[in-house]
Design an enzyme around this catalytic site. Structure first.
Site, PDB file in Angstrom:
ATOM      1  N   HIS A  22       0.837  -1.203   0.000  1.00  0.00           N
ATOM      2  CA  HIS A  22       0.000   0.000   0.000  1.00  0.00           C
ATOM      3  C   HIS A  22       0.870   1.251   0.000  1.00  0.00           C
ATOM      4  O   HIS A  22       1.700   1.437   0.875  1.00  0.00           O
ATOM      5  CB  HIS A  22      -0.908  -0.016   1.239  1.00  0.00           C
ATOM      6  CG  HIS A  22      -1.825   1.158   1.315  1.00  0.00           C
ATOM      7  ND1 HIS A  22      -2.388   1.571   2.486  1.00  0.00           N
ATOM      8  CD2 HIS A  22      -2.283   2.001   0.344  1.00  0.00           C
ATOM      9  CE1 HIS A  22      -3.148   2.633   2.256  1.00  0.00           C
ATOM     10  NE2 HIS A  22      -3.106   2.900   0.961  1.00  0.00           N
ATOM     11  N   ASP A  30       8.038   6.069 -20.971  1.00  0.00           N
ATOM     12  CA  ASP A  30       8.121   5.944 -22.416  1.00  0.00           C
ATOM     13  C   ASP A  30       9.552   5.620 -22.847  1.00  0.00           C
ATOM     14  O   ASP A  30      10.467   5.542 -22.018  1.00  0.00           O
ATOM     15  CB  ASP A  30       7.591   7.210 -23.110  1.00  0.00           C
ATOM     16  CG  ASP A  30       8.401   8.457 -22.819  1.00  0.00           C
ATOM     17  OD1 ASP A  30       9.609   8.359 -22.545  1.00  0.00           O
ATOM     18  OD2 ASP A  30       7.806   9.550 -22.888  1.00  0.00           O
ATOM     19  N   ASP A  64      -4.723   3.240  -5.364  1.00  0.00           N
ATOM     20  CA  ASP A  64      -4.923   3.720  -4.003  1.00  0.00           C
ATOM     21  C   ASP A  64      -6.128   4.654  -3.927  1.00  0.00           C
ATOM     22  O   ASP A  64      -6.296   5.534  -4.778  1.00  0.00           O
ATOM     23  CB  ASP A  64      -3.656   4.461  -3.540  1.00  0.00           C
ATOM     24  CG  ASP A  64      -3.650   4.664  -2.043  1.00  0.00           C
ATOM     25  OD1 ASP A  64      -4.520   4.102  -1.344  1.00  0.00           O
ATOM     26  OD2 ASP A  64      -2.741   5.358  -1.559  1.00  0.00           O
ATOM     27  N   MET A  74       3.084  13.742 -16.452  1.00  0.00           N
ATOM     28  CA  MET A  74       3.941  14.919 -16.566  1.00  0.00           C
ATOM     29  C   MET A  74       3.207  15.998 -17.345  1.00  0.00           C
ATOM     30  O   MET A  74       2.690  15.733 -18.434  1.00  0.00           O
ATOM     31  CB  MET A  74       5.219  14.532 -17.308  1.00  0.00           C
ATOM     32  CG  MET A  74       6.326  15.570 -17.248  1.00  0.00           C
ATOM     33  SD  MET A  74       7.699  15.128 -18.358  1.00  0.00           S
ATOM     34  CE  MET A  74       8.419  13.736 -17.498  1.00  0.00           C
ATOM     35  N   TYR A 113      10.070  13.911 -12.260  1.00  0.00           N
ATOM     36  CA  TYR A 113      11.329  13.158 -12.154  1.00  0.00           C
ATOM     37  C   TYR A 113      11.648  12.829 -10.689  1.00  0.00           C
ATOM     38  O   TYR A 113      12.060  11.714 -10.362  1.00  0.00           O
ATOM     39  CB  TYR A 113      12.486  13.977 -12.749  1.00  0.00           C
ATOM     40  CG  TYR A 113      12.513  14.027 -14.262  1.00  0.00           C
ATOM     41  CD1 TYR A 113      12.356  12.872 -15.027  1.00  0.00           C
ATOM     42  CD2 TYR A 113      12.725  15.223 -14.936  1.00  0.00           C
ATOM     43  CE1 TYR A 113      12.398  12.926 -16.419  1.00  0.00           C
ATOM     44  CE2 TYR A 113      12.768  15.279 -16.324  1.00  0.00           C
ATOM     45  CZ  TYR A 113      12.603  14.125 -17.061  1.00  0.00           C
ATOM     46  OH  TYR A 113      12.643  14.162 -18.431  1.00  0.00           O
ATOM     47  N   TYR A 131       5.206  12.469 -23.773  1.00  0.00           N
ATOM     48  CA  TYR A 131       4.535  12.498 -22.472  1.00  0.00           C
ATOM     49  C   TYR A 131       3.853  11.172 -22.147  1.00  0.00           C
ATOM     50  O   TYR A 131       2.845  11.138 -21.464  1.00  0.00           O
ATOM     51  CB  TYR A 131       3.537  13.667 -22.392  1.00  0.00           C
ATOM     52  CG  TYR A 131       4.228  15.001 -22.431  1.00  0.00           C
ATOM     53  CD1 TYR A 131       4.845  15.512 -21.290  1.00  0.00           C
ATOM     54  CD2 TYR A 131       4.325  15.731 -23.614  1.00  0.00           C
ATOM     55  CE1 TYR A 131       5.514  16.735 -21.331  1.00  0.00           C
ATOM     56  CE2 TYR A 131       4.986  16.953 -23.666  1.00  0.00           C
ATOM     57  CZ  TYR A 131       5.576  17.446 -22.505  1.00  0.00           C
ATOM     58  OH  TYR A 131       6.230  18.633 -22.539  1.00  0.00           O
ATOM     59  N   ASN A 133       4.269   8.892 -20.025  1.00  0.00           N
ATOM     60  CA  ASN A 133       4.722   8.390 -18.729  1.00  0.00           C
ATOM     61  C   ASN A 133       3.603   8.542 -17.702  1.00  0.00           C
ATOM     62  O   ASN A 133       2.878   9.529 -17.712  1.00  0.00           O
ATOM     63  CB  ASN A 133       5.916   9.218 -18.210  1.00  0.00           C
ATOM     64  CG  ASN A 133       7.040   9.303 -19.222  1.00  0.00           C
ATOM     65  OD1 ASN A 133       7.664   8.314 -19.535  1.00  0.00           O
ATOM     66  ND2 ASN A 133       7.290  10.518 -19.750  1.00  0.00           N
TER      67      ASN A 133
END
Lengths: 142, 142, 142, 142, 142, 142, 142, 142, 142, 142
Positions: A22, A30, A64, A74, A113, A131, A133
């Site tokens: 948890h 990417d 979660d 991002m 990051y 983008y 990610n």
């Protein structure tokens, strides 16, 4: 391969997902993301898109519900409100597959990051879209 | 990713191909092949088909011209002359991409396993078609 | 050796270049550079000049276009504006080979060491010319 | 680099040469030799030719005088008496540099592979000439 | 053993010296020095005196000329100007063997320990004379 | 824990099952079985019975249909036809859970040990019933 | 298995408990706890409940009497005085099995995570009840 | 076993003592001391008392004469002037066996733990007496 | 260094000697012996002669009295009865230092190599005299 | 230390005993036994006699009842019927402590060594009495 488990989930990825608890986070990165130097273990998935990996991970991993932002992408530099195609795709997949609904939240590039550096693992996909990610926070199985 | 190099070639796969010498062999294995227990290093490529990996490998690796059989597949049990779809596909790719023409030769099933056990490495793909395995012998670059 | 890939790119160097992502940096170091003690993995290339390695790396690695200084060399101590022969040679190679044009920028000597300490890897060449070191930042492949 | 020591001798190669004793053998292999799969430790020297490495090794390593054949090359297949250019070059270097004169002896191709498999180490050079391989047996320093 | 290389230079010591670059430092430590706990790799040379090791190292390693103090010893506690016998011996050897003249400089005892902790390696000799320790900074080979 | 995956399947067990291919075998061993000395990797599952582990494994792993005996147990010494309670239980679970029907076959005790020594992995359970061991051969997922 | 030792204590868990000294702490974690990323060694006990593991550990490990709080659980978020069922169960087991009586103390959630990060080891159980985590401090055996 | 060397000095303990230099410290710890989690390497000596180990170590290791307190024990909590039986025993052994006389000095309990954390190694004995711990600082052999 | 122990016995050598049992053998090898490739662990002692190492080892290691030949040297090729200077020296040292008298026995050269391959360890000295090798069999300490 | 567990059982010894299964064997070896070179893992217990270790091991490990000889000692050379004092002591301890009665059987000396080479582990004690070695076969816990 295993019965009822998406074969995109390789042995190492399945191990990581099962070992996470948890609040642990996983990064789907990417093909241009610096996954080997960010810090966490880097699991290669060069032959899959980020969307395929997202769909596979959400088929087994709960999101979660204790936090408002279990899915982070991002922000486009200079256009924090823009929604890149990959991110729109991610939202659709979450809506379809996730155990809990979640609205993707954007993180400023460098904050993304920094967040990735504290993740449990990074899955380096072959995603070519910009983008592409996303960070996912694992939830609880009651 | 790198310029002019097929991104299916992951860091570990690229390392293996570059380290191989004349006569070393690599196995492209389908998703059901026992790649982890056969002996050689097993490089995961779960998100790619055997055909995609074959095309990527042949884009950088020369086929051996010193032997008559630099490309080997597994014969259909009981039908050694049959040509499964995957194998037909492999032949087409070799014809299109390989630096040297080569006619795929069949190996009896257990002879194929024994040959795989002496390979330099095994690439475990996500190939779902039956008989989607092929052994390639590396040639010389003059 | 592999088809269409400069054979100066050894297995370990090719692995590093392929594993690097956007923004990761690699150091091409001359024969006197303290490459083993700086921190990053040190890949030996004793038989090659820095220029040969630079040409080989740029043949596969994109230069970053997100920053104004994707190529950094060490300033001559006391003459920050001087252009050593090796650096002039590096600029010529970048102009010829790189995917994106880039003007080499100079870093003060100790700033160069500090920057090298955060790189993805260091390639220790046999370069004998003074100031034969360069740091390259990897770009994106679209 | 070190004073009075050929810089082609990298840290790992120098370590191997110094650790070898009387009768241990080292293989200088060309760029196509399967150096990673033959068995002994494989030391990369991709940027040097076999001739350069031979000259560097003989500058520090004595050749064995207890056997008639301390220097072995691979016979041309089908022409065991032929002298490939690389081998002729090797003989010249031995004549110039070695502490003890030695006449290179030829080994049948597969006998050469078997012998290489029992060596102390293999140096994988960037040698592009055919038959650019040689096995050297270390001698005694009185 | 190797031709023209002092046999006191063991495989590991030779490897370290060859891997060191400009500015890296090596400690020659006496038999009572805490070489295993100081931090850097500790290379055993129990059968040699510090003077023998110094002579062997200087036969291959250049001393740095970019700093005024490429050779450092430990000052006698309470008598910083005293010259212990071992140190006088070290100066004689440097005068005889080093590629560049250098005047040994003294470091206060704890400053010496701190400096040793940042070295590339420590050579633990069997030197029994007091204050038989010296730090050498590697120079450049042009 | 993961969605839709029996939590008895720990990270290491899930990794092994996913990495196994067609024909690889896994041993579910009782608490007295010498699992650490038999040879294959030993995965601890001390808190689970063999029946619980069998049920969990069969929920994801296909049984081989290419052989007549994909499930093997140890024959009672002196009573090869007897069916211990644990084995009867195993048959029931296979009938209920396995993707393919399979009739458990008995192996003589030492033949069972020899077979276990060639398995992919051994799961050491907390099973207290006698003869609570079973070997399963993985099948194909089409 | 061993005589007189609860078989839930696996080899690794028994090793950890025996190696722990006065003041070292062990975490018994529920199935959702992030045991692999918290820092200490993570010992898997997926087939056992936290209560079973607690009972087994207390059968061999003394509780510390030098501190007032040798047993710590996580407070219910927002209800620090609430006693979850698992915690009540833990108190009963301590009362029955521990060598020294101890009243469980609650730690605020994030204080509990921080405390766990400094533990000797974490036992990851299959406990499904909420708040099924407890930290135990090892005492002295006179 | 070796001639003239106390057999309580096991291979690992002898190795540590021989590798230690001037000023390095070793901890002889009692059976309840948290030797595995304090930081330094932990050498097991479960079958020996602290007194036996002290006697064996002092038979080969010199005590430091450069500091006033080369032997340190833990003060009784609340009674810093008390002399536990084990400590009295340690003083007698030092008086009998050590190369240099030394008066044991007491350290407050947590200062003792902090000091132990910086030691070269910890020897975990089977000592059952309270306060059966001592830290020794190695001296010089002239 | 340690009290009463010859400082030529380095940490690793002392560890090996202490770990050896009745019947284990150690090789003291000269500087030309192929100690790294013979098989057993190779302990460097480049700065010591074989005679110095022999004297140091015999000061702590008992010679076996259960066999007639606890000390073996290599026979001069072609003159099996000759006694090289080093061997004569070894006999003198054994007569002076060993706990049990022993007459050195000669082994034919290749028998010596085979015997060395089964030893516990090899000590590679800087011995320059020919035939400066000896194998010692450890005895019992009553 | 742990409650109700003999503290002679160190962490590593306890781990081995717990990991052993039915039929695995452990060797209790005297101080002269070549425990490090025989093959199995060697667990040091230098401060304990073989009798103490035997008593500790039998307090937790069942003896096998499936074979007539679960306890084996080495026969006196030349007097196979003699009963050394240590062996007589071992028999008394087995009679007192073992879960199952067992009559010690003698093995000829070299047969004993061969048997030890196949054991799960060897415990190297400080036993000084001759023939102070015993092999125990682990039994079943029902």
């Amino acid at each position: 391969m295993l019965r009822n488990i998406n074969p995109i989930l390789s042995p190492d990825l399945l191990h990581a997902l099962r070992a996470m608890g948890h609040g642990d986070e996983i990064v789907i990165a990417d093909a241009n993301f610096p996954g080997s130097s960010t810090g966490p273990d880097c699991i290669r998935a060069d032959g899959s898109s980020a969307s395929e990996v997202l769909r596979a991970i959400l088929s087994v991993m709960p999101l979660d519900t204790f936090v408002p932002d279990p899915a982070l992408t991002m922000q486009v530099v200079g256009e924090p409100e823009a929604i890149p195609e990959a991110v729109a795709d991610f939202q659709t997949i979450i809506d379809e597959v996730a155990d809990n609904g979640a609205q993707i939240q954007g993180l400023e590039r460098f904050a993304f990051y920094d967040r990735a550096a504290t993740a449990f693992a990074i899955v380096q996909t072959g995603e070519r879209r910009l983008y592409g990610n996303i960070i996912l926070k694992k939830g609880v199985i009651a």
